[in-house]
Design a protein around this motif. Structure first.
Motif, PDB file in Angstrom:
ATOM      1  N   SER A  55     -10.096 -23.354 -57.700  1.00 51.93           N
ATOM      2  CA  SER A  55      -9.812 -24.740 -57.323  1.00 51.93           C
ATOM      3  C   SER A  55      -8.670 -24.804 -56.304  1.00 51.93           C
ATOM      4  CB  SER A  55      -9.448 -25.565 -58.560  1.00 51.93           C
ATOM      5  OG  SER A  55      -8.148 -25.227 -59.008  1.00 51.93           O
ATOM      6  N   MET A  56      -8.611 -25.910 -55.579  1.00 53.66           N
ATOM      7  CA  MET A  56      -7.534 -26.099 -54.605  1.00 53.66           C
ATOM      8  C   MET A  56      -6.173 -26.112 -55.317  1.00 53.66           C
ATOM      9  SD  MET A  56      -8.860 -25.935 -51.712  1.00 53.66           S
ATOM     10  CE  MET A  56      -7.439 -26.357 -50.735  1.00 53.66           C
ATOM     11  N   GLU A  57      -6.115 -26.649 -56.520  1.00 55.41           N
ATOM     12  CA  GLU A  57      -4.865 -26.655 -57.280  1.00 55.41           C
ATOM     13  C   GLU A  57      -4.441 -25.233 -57.636  1.00 55.41           C
ATOM     14  OE1 GLU A  57      -2.776 -28.888 -61.079  1.00 55.41           O
ATOM     15  OE2 GLU A  57      -4.951 -28.936 -60.895  1.00 55.41           O
ATOM     16  N   ASP A  58      -5.411 -24.405 -58.046  1.00 51.97           N
ATOM     17  CA  ASP A  58      -5.109 -22.995 -58.343  1.00 51.97           C
ATOM     18  C   ASP A  58      -4.575 -22.284 -57.096  1.00 51.97           C
ATOM     19  OD1 ASP A  58      -5.940 -23.305 -60.971  1.00 51.97           O
ATOM     20  OD2 ASP A  58      -7.863 -22.294 -60.676  1.00 51.97           O
ATOM     21  N   ILE A  59      -5.226 -22.523 -55.952  1.00 51.46           N
ATOM     22  CA  ILE A  59      -4.795 -21.902 -54.694  1.00 51.46           C
ATOM     23  C   ILE A  59      -3.387 -22.366 -54.330  1.00 51.46           C
ATOM     24  CG2 ILE A  59      -5.243 -21.825 -52.202  1.00 51.46           C
ATOM     25  CD1 ILE A  59      -8.270 -21.922 -52.972  1.00 51.46           C
ATOM     26  N   ASP A  60      -3.121 -23.659 -54.505  1.00 50.02           N
ATOM     27  CA  ASP A  60      -1.791 -24.199 -54.227  1.00 50.02           C
ATOM     28  C   ASP A  60      -0.738 -23.499 -55.082  1.00 50.02           C
ATOM     29  OD1 ASP A  60       0.157 -26.128 -53.142  1.00 50.02           O
ATOM     30  OD2 ASP A  60       0.122 -26.973 -55.173  1.00 50.02           O
ATOM     31  N   TRP A  61      -1.030 -23.295 -56.360  1.00 50.95           N
ATOM     32  CA  TRP A  61      -0.063 -22.636 -57.237  1.00 50.95           C
ATOM     33  C   TRP A  61       0.112 -21.159 -56.891  1.00 50.95           C
ATOM     34  CZ3 TRP A  61       3.854 -24.331 -59.733  1.00 50.95           C
ATOM     35  CH2 TRP A  61       3.896 -25.664 -60.105  1.00 50.95           C
ATOM     36  N   LEU A  62      -0.959 -20.483 -56.491  1.00 47.90           N
ATOM     37  CA  LEU A  62      -0.810 -19.097 -56.044  1.00 47.90           C
ATOM     38  C   LEU A  62       0.147 -19.029 -54.861  1.00 47.90           C
ATOM     39  CD1 LEU A  62      -4.440 -17.636 -56.162  1.00 47.90           C
ATOM     40  CD2 LEU A  62      -2.493 -16.948 -57.577  1.00 47.90           C
ATOM     41  N   ASN A  63      -0.024 -19.944 -53.914  1.00 47.73           N
ATOM     42  CA  ASN A  63       0.849 -19.968 -52.744  1.00 47.73           C
ATOM     43  C   ASN A  63       2.292 -20.288 -53.112  1.00 47.73           C
ATOM     44  OD1 ASN A  63      -1.109 -19.263 -50.833  1.00 47.73           O
ATOM     45  ND2 ASN A  63      -1.827 -21.372 -50.696  1.00 47.73           N
ATOM     46  N   ARG A  64       2.499 -21.233 -54.015  1.00 47.66           N
ATOM     47  CA  ARG A  64       3.868 -21.561 -54.459  1.00 47.66           C
ATOM     48  C   ARG A  64       4.534 -20.347 -55.095  1.00 47.66           C
ATOM     49  NH1 ARG A  64       3.985 -27.455 -57.466  1.00 47.66           N
ATOM     50  NH2 ARG A  64       2.423 -28.453 -56.174  1.00 47.66           N
ATOM     51  N   CYS A  65       3.784 -19.641 -55.934  1.00 51.33           N
ATOM     52  CA  CYS A  65       4.337 -18.470 -56.620  1.00 51.33           C
ATOM     53  C   CYS A  65       4.687 -17.361 -55.632  1.00 51.33           C
ATOM     54  CB  CYS A  65       3.349 -17.954 -57.660  1.00 51.33           C
ATOM     55  SG  CYS A  65       3.116 -19.064 -59.054  1.00 51.33           S
ATOM     56  N   LYS A  66       3.866 -17.199 -54.621  1.00 52.27           N
ATOM     57  CA  LYS A  66       4.133 -16.167 -53.616  1.00 52.27           C
ATOM     58  C   LYS A  66       5.350 -16.523 -52.775  1.00 52.27           C
ATOM     59  CE  LYS A  66       1.962 -13.460 -50.017  1.00 52.27           C
ATOM     60  NZ  LYS A  66       0.732 -13.195 -49.264  1.00 52.27           N
ATOM     61  N   GLN A  67       5.480 -17.814 -52.425  1.00 51.54           N
ATOM     62  CA  GLN A  67       6.572 -18.261 -51.570  1.00 51.54           C
ATOM     63  C   GLN A  67       7.916 -18.301 -52.297  1.00 51.54           C
ATOM     64  OE1 GLN A  67       5.141 -22.033 -50.138  1.00 51.54           O
ATOM     65  NE2 GLN A  67       3.714 -21.089 -48.699  1.00 51.54           N
ATOM     66  N   ASP A  68       7.900 -18.480 -53.601  1.00 52.26           N
ATOM     67  CA  ASP A  68       9.156 -18.624 -54.338  1.00 52.26           C
ATOM     68  C   ASP A  68       9.126 -17.839 -55.657  1.00 52.26           C
ATOM     69  OD1 ASP A  68      11.672 -19.425 -55.097  1.00 52.26           O
ATOM     70  OD2 ASP A  68      11.260 -21.568 -54.959  1.00 52.26           O
TER      71      ASP A  68
END
Length: 65
Positions: free
Chosen positions: A3-16
């Motif tokens: 899901s787009m929400e899952d992808i968003d959280w993967l990106n947040r975790c990678k960035q921070d």
């Protein structure tokens, strides 16, 4: 498909990575906010389904068999 929400959280975790950690349990995968020590997101799949979705997200031709 992830899901787009899952992808968003993967990106947040990678960035921070100092703020978020991905925790892998035997029956779920979730994001913990390290400052609040609290779960902020649970991924929509886990186990081999999550692995397949993650591989596809990274561009691999991966299929469940």
């Amino acid at each position: 498909m992830m899901s787009m929400e899952d992808i968003d959280w993967l990106n947040r975790c990678k960035q921070d990575p100092g703020k978020y950690r991905i925790d892998v349990d035997n029956d779920c995968i979730f994001v913990t906010d390290l400052q609040a020590d609290d779960c902020v997101h649970t991924f929509s799949s886990y186990g081999y389904e999550f692995a397949q979705e993650l591989l596809c997200f990274f561009g691999y031709n991966a299929e469940l068999v």
